[in-house]
Motif scaffolding. Structure first.
Motif, PDB file in Angstrom:
ATOM      1  N   ILE A 128      36.073  17.063  22.159  1.00  0.00           N
ATOM      2  CA  ILE A 128      36.929  17.419  20.891  1.00  0.00           C
ATOM      3  C   ILE A 128      36.060  18.478  20.206  1.00  0.00           C
ATOM      4  O   ILE A 128      35.168  18.511  19.665  1.00  0.00           O
ATOM      5  N   VAL A 129      36.834  19.624  20.421  1.00  0.00           N
ATOM      6  CA  VAL A 129      35.877  20.790  20.116  1.00  0.00           C
ATOM      7  C   VAL A 129      36.445  21.439  18.715  1.00  0.00           C
ATOM      8  O   VAL A 129      37.408  21.339  18.487  1.00  0.00           O
ATOM      9  N   CYS A 130      35.088  21.581  18.157  1.00  0.00           N
ATOM     10  CA  CYS A 130      35.415  21.965  16.603  1.00  0.00           C
ATOM     11  C   CYS A 130      35.285  23.501  16.449  1.00  0.00           C
ATOM     12  O   CYS A 130      34.552  24.178  17.036  1.00  0.00           O
ATOM     13  N   VAL A 131      36.367  23.803  15.494  1.00  0.00           N
ATOM     14  CA  VAL A 131      36.042  25.339  15.064  1.00  0.00           C
ATOM     15  C   VAL A 131      36.263  25.391  13.572  1.00  0.00           C
ATOM     16  O   VAL A 131      36.553  24.149  13.261  1.00  0.00           O
ATOM     17  N   GLY A 132      35.857  26.389  12.991  1.00  0.00           N
ATOM     18  CA  GLY A 132      36.094  26.424  11.614  1.00  0.00           C
ATOM     19  C   GLY A 132      35.147  27.398  10.923  1.00  0.00           C
ATOM     20  O   GLY A 132      34.112  27.946  11.383  1.00  0.00           O
ATOM     21  N   GLU A 133      35.671  28.059   9.991  1.00  0.00           N
ATOM     22  CA  GLU A 133      35.070  29.416   9.057  1.00  0.00           C
ATOM     23  C   GLU A 133      34.157  28.674   8.011  1.00  0.00           C
ATOM     24  O   GLU A 133      34.251  27.458   7.641  1.00  0.00           O
ATOM     25  N   THR A 134      33.259  29.468   7.687  1.00  0.00           N
ATOM     26  CA  THR A 134      32.392  29.253   6.441  1.00  0.00           C
ATOM     27  C   THR A 134      32.906  29.480   5.235  1.00  0.00           C
ATOM     28  O   THR A 134      33.838  30.530   5.293  1.00  0.00           O
ATOM     29  N   LEU A 135      32.401  29.237   4.100  1.00  0.00           N
ATOM     30  CA  LEU A 135      33.030  29.833   2.870  1.00  0.00           C
ATOM     31  C   LEU A 135      33.030  31.311   2.604  1.00  0.00           C
ATOM     32  O   LEU A 135      33.818  31.981   2.236  1.00  0.00           O
ATOM     33  N   GLU A 136      31.984  31.734   3.116  1.00  0.00           N
ATOM     34  CA  GLU A 136      31.673  33.153   3.169  1.00  0.00           C
ATOM     35  C   GLU A 136      32.788  33.901   3.938  1.00  0.00           C
ATOM     36  O   GLU A 136      33.503  34.994   3.520  1.00  0.00           O
ATOM     37  N   GLU A 137      32.964  33.516   4.949  1.00  0.00           N
ATOM     38  CA  GLU A 137      34.028  33.994   6.164  1.00  0.00           C
ATOM     39  C   GLU A 137      35.383  33.924   5.392  1.00  0.00           C
ATOM     40  O   GLU A 137      36.341  34.656   5.430  1.00  0.00           O
ATOM     41  N   ARG A 138      35.731  32.729   4.842  1.00  0.00           N
ATOM     42  CA  ARG A 138      37.007  32.574   4.213  1.00  0.00           C
ATOM     43  C   ARG A 138      37.211  33.606   3.065  1.00  0.00           C
ATOM     44  O   ARG A 138      38.260  34.128   2.769  1.00  0.00           O
ATOM     45  N   GLU A 139      35.983  33.433   2.219  1.00  0.00           N
ATOM     46  CA  GLU A 139      36.007  34.592   1.083  1.00  0.00           C
ATOM     47  C   GLU A 139      36.243  36.066   1.518  1.00  0.00           C
ATOM     48  O   GLU A 139      36.874  36.850   0.868  1.00  0.00           O
ATOM     49  N   ALA A 140      35.904  36.150   2.647  1.00  0.00           N
ATOM     50  CA  ALA A 140      35.836  37.620   3.064  1.00  0.00           C
ATOM     51  C   ALA A 140      37.371  37.897   3.824  1.00  0.00           C
ATOM     52  O   ALA A 140      37.527  38.836   4.311  1.00  0.00           O
ATOM     53  N   ASP A 144      40.917  33.662  10.044  1.00  0.00           N
ATOM     54  CA  ASP A 144      41.855  33.888  11.082  1.00  0.00           C
ATOM     55  C   ASP A 144      41.150  34.355  12.337  1.00  0.00           C
ATOM     56  O   ASP A 144      41.087  33.957  13.309  1.00  0.00           O
ATOM     57  N   SER A 145      40.264  35.519  11.978  1.00  0.00           N
ATOM     58  CA  SER A 145      39.331  35.981  13.215  1.00  0.00           C
ATOM     59  C   SER A 145      38.377  35.196  13.781  1.00  0.00           C
ATOM     60  O   SER A 145      38.231  35.149  14.724  1.00  0.00           O
ATOM     61  N   VAL A 146      37.688  34.382  12.874  1.00  0.00           N
ATOM     62  CA  VAL A 146      36.821  33.567  13.244  1.00  0.00           C
ATOM     63  C   VAL A 146      37.289  32.366  14.044  1.00  0.00           C
ATOM     64  O   VAL A 146      36.731  32.061  15.198  1.00  0.00           O
ATOM     65  N   VAL A 147      38.388  31.690  13.354  1.00  0.00           N
ATOM     66  CA  VAL A 147      38.549  30.735  14.342  1.00  0.00           C
ATOM     67  C   VAL A 147      39.502  30.863  15.616  1.00  0.00           C
ATOM     68  O   VAL A 147      39.152  30.482  16.667  1.00  0.00           O
ATOM     69  N   SER A 148      39.945  32.077  15.681  1.00  0.00           N
ATOM     70  CA  SER A 148      40.720  32.651  16.989  1.00  0.00           C
ATOM     71  C   SER A 148      39.527  33.023  17.754  1.00  0.00           C
ATOM     72  O   SER A 148      39.780  32.729  19.171  1.00  0.00           O
ATOM     73  N   ARG A 149      38.211  33.660  17.287  1.00  0.00           N
ATOM     74  CA  ARG A 149      37.278  33.886  18.333  1.00  0.00           C
ATOM     75  C   ARG A 149      36.780  32.502  18.711  1.00  0.00           C
ATOM     76  O   ARG A 149      36.494  32.449  20.153  1.00  0.00           O
ATOM     77  N   GLN A 150      36.433  31.641  17.895  1.00  0.00           N
ATOM     78  CA  GLN A 150      36.042  30.422  18.333  1.00  0.00           C
ATOM     79  C   GLN A 150      36.637  29.537  19.568  1.00  0.00           C
ATOM     80  O   GLN A 150      36.271  29.049  20.411  1.00  0.00           O
TER      81      GLN A 150
END
Ligand code: PEP
Length: 252
Positions: A128-140, A144-150
């Motif tokens: 069960i592979v987890c991905v997800g952005e931090t609050l800082e990444e969302r606010e910036a 999309d780019s963080v989740v796609s990269r992961q």
């Protein structure tokens, strides 16, 4: 909606570093006694020392179980680590890989997470592979780019094995905080992940289950799980109470 796309919902509990023999017995009995006849598939991912207890309590029930991490290595001088083969010795079906707590507290990079997913599959476990952005990444505006990269780090490493994994989108800012992504926010990320996966492999990409995780509770589960590309949940806090966990499973 899941039914129309033939993806069976999976509701997986992540106990994290919680539990004790006596409390587990009550929780497992509660889950087991309410698990029959549910449309959703159920699983609990537990601390490794309790695997024998969980195996004894859940064998013969519709509830599967798994670990919360596995070693990159098969065996050897890796003090404190637990291998995929050891998890299989206790009949684990699942293992969580790349949880944000592993990424942030244990320095797990995208490359390590991808290797662990590959190692899980090699051992016969479903990662069960987890991905997800931090609050800082969302606010910036980088969600999309963080989740796609992961996601793509794992997908590229797995090649033809995409169909064998489960993915959990867990916005870091929603884990254990009581803040949940709205169903629309979560669906937007899930739809983006689905499009990426379908672009890699149209059949496998449509079949892979995409779970949402982050303060999912009985009172918000139904709306989240009603979204087109949300195929279940990875549940932390609410998986420690049988009634809450089962209520989420019933909402699926
Ligand atoms: C988790 O730890 O994977 C999680 C989603 O936790 P919680 O449900 O407590 O936010």
């Amino acid at each position: 909606m899941n039914q129309t796309t033939r993806r069976r919902a999976l509701i997986a509990g992540n106990w994290k570093m919680n539990g004790g023999i006596a409390a587990n017995a009550v929780l497992l009995e509660g889950i087991r006694s309410g698990a029959n006849g549910l449309a959703a598939e159920l699983a609990v991912c537990v601390p490794a020392p309790y695997l024998a207890q969980v195996q004894a309590a859940l064998s013969g029930s519709p509830v599967a179980w798994g670990g919360q991490d596995l070693s990159l290595h098969a065996s050897g001088a890796y003090t404190g680590e637990v291998s995929g083969a050891m998890l299989r010795d206790f009949d684990c079906q699942f293992v969580i890989v790349g949880h944000s707590e592993r990424r942030s507290l244990h320095g797990e990079t995208d490359a390590i997470v991808a290797d662990k997913a590959r190692q899980a599959l090699a051992c016969g476990l479903t990662p069960i592979v987890c991905v997800g952005e931090t609050l800082e990444e969302r606010e910036a505006g980088h969600t999309d780019s963080v989740v796609s990269r992961q996601l793509m780090a794992v997908v590229s490493a797995l090649g033809q094995q995409l169909a064998k994994i489960v993915i959990a989108y867990e916005p870091v800012w929603a884990i254990g905080t009581g803040k949940t992504a709205t169903p629309e926010m979560a669906q937007q990320v899930h739809a983006q992940m689905r499009a990426l996966l379908v672009g890699v492999d149209p059949v496998a990409g449509r079949g892979v289950r995409l779970l949402y995780g982050g303060s999912m509770k009985p009172d918000n589960a139904r709306d989240l799980l009603a979204m087109d590309d949300i195929d279940g949940g990875l549940i932390g806090g609410a998986s420690l109470k049988a009634d809450d966990f089962l209520a989420i499973a019933k909402a699926a």
